[in-house]
Design an enzyme around this catalytic site. Sequence first.
Site, short mmCIF file in Angstrom:
data_model
loop_
_atom_site.label_atom_id
_atom_site.label_comp_id
_atom_site.label_asym_id
_atom_site.label_seq_id
_atom_site.Cartn_x
_atom_site.Cartn_y
_atom_site.Cartn_z
N LYS A 1 23.26 36.88 48.27
CA LYS A 1 24.65 37.04 47.87
C LYS A 1 24.70 36.87 46.36
O LYS A 1 24.58 35.76 45.84
CB LYS A 1 25.54 35.99 48.57
CG LYS A 1 27.00 36.02 48.17
CD LYS A 1 27.64 37.38 48.35
CE LYS A 1 27.84 37.74 49.80
NZ LYS A 1 28.37 39.10 50.00
N HIS B 1 27.05 44.00 59.00
CA HIS B 1 27.68 43.01 58.12
C HIS B 1 28.03 41.75 58.91
O HIS B 1 28.19 41.79 60.13
CB HIS B 1 28.94 43.65 57.54
CG HIS B 1 29.87 42.69 56.86
ND1 HIS B 1 31.03 42.23 57.44
CD2 HIS B 1 29.81 42.13 55.64
CE1 HIS B 1 31.65 41.42 56.61
NE2 HIS B 1 30.94 41.34 55.50
MG LIG Z 1 28.55 42.86 51.62
#
Ligand SMILES: [Mg+2]
Length: 416
Positions: free
Chosen positions: A187, A314
């Site tokens: 991330k 996701h």
């Molecule tokens: Mg994403």
Amino acid sequence: MIIQNVRITPVAVPDIPLLNCKGVHQSVFLRSVIELVTDTGIVGLGETYGAKRTLAGLRESADALIGLDPFHLNDLRSRVVQALPAGGGVNAPTAVADHQLVDVVSSAFEVACMDIQGKLLDRSVSDLLGGAVRRQVPFSAYLFFKFGRLAGHAEDDRWGEVRTPDALVEEARTLYRENGFKSLKLKGGVLEPDLEIETMFKLREAFPHHPLRIDPNGVWTVDTAIRIGKALDGVLEYLEDPVLGIDGMAAVAREVPMPLATNLAVIEFEHLPDSIAKNAVQVVLSDHHYWGGLRASKHLARLCQAFGLGLSMHSNSHLGISLAAMTHLAASTPNLNYDCDTHYPWMDTDVVTGGKRAFRDGALTVPDGPGLGVELDHDKLTELNTLYEASGVTDRDDTNEIQKYIPGYVRKVPRW
Ligand SMILES: [Mg+2]
């Protein structure tokens, strides 16, 4: 067989301070647990977001489900559409991506209906979706920069502070050691771009054979994204949402060597034509929670196949009911080309009996047993509902949260 009762229980689940481009995770994340009770006594389980828009949409639609045959999923959708005026609008106005509430609500109920169908027929949800093409579903390690401790806490959590490339590599080693993940996703959009490039090179060095991804949630400019994409040539299996919007993604895609993936630019079927015409994304991240359900996600998979797009999955923070649904969907989707995302390893509890599931060699075995193959732990549900009521948290707001750590923090998109 008809649905006689609908129970919707909001829960708060303890979380840790994981960083992203918007800010930081709150001390709890919110989910809604759904129980559809039929006149035969079979109860179907579902799980989705727990923020107040979703919760209101679920509650507004609940009465319309009374009397529904759980096999009539088209009827389910119509009832939800009618119950939510103007399609319900968007699910989360503060989010980067605005999912349609009608898709979110009907999806959550669809999963519970398919759980009922499976329990009635003594078949798994993956069987209802065409049958598993893989018994083991691989997931990726979801790596985060993070603060050492929650705001107001005296001691670090077991991961400690992770705000440098070297610390991130150590975190990856731990996640790998404990779960055996075969691919790694960072991330991004948290540190300055050059530090995130350095992080990816260090991950490549530490894990020479693992496919790598980075996802800055659209916080880079087109120029920055192109620079980073070129710098990471040969390092990434895909670059996820480097910028926002189909036109921005198309501009980056023309210049960088790797595929671009998205869960922000293409989040509804109606986005596909423009994206495909402009070759804006090459990998679509499915997510049954907002694509309209498990069957709609299978439809998305076929469209991706037809148009030569890759397919990945996701994740938001979630519990074991969603994890089971994701696993059945992934198991029964032949062209799911990439390891699925999941936040699941980051939490320590679950609402399903038997507690938290373990990954082996980075994968989960498709649950046996009818339906989703998971049962609700009612004591744990009560405990997490009590935490929801006590926490006072009713929405996700990572930007507000990070101001507890960094006073005056301002969210910028793009930032770099
Ligand atoms: Mg994403």
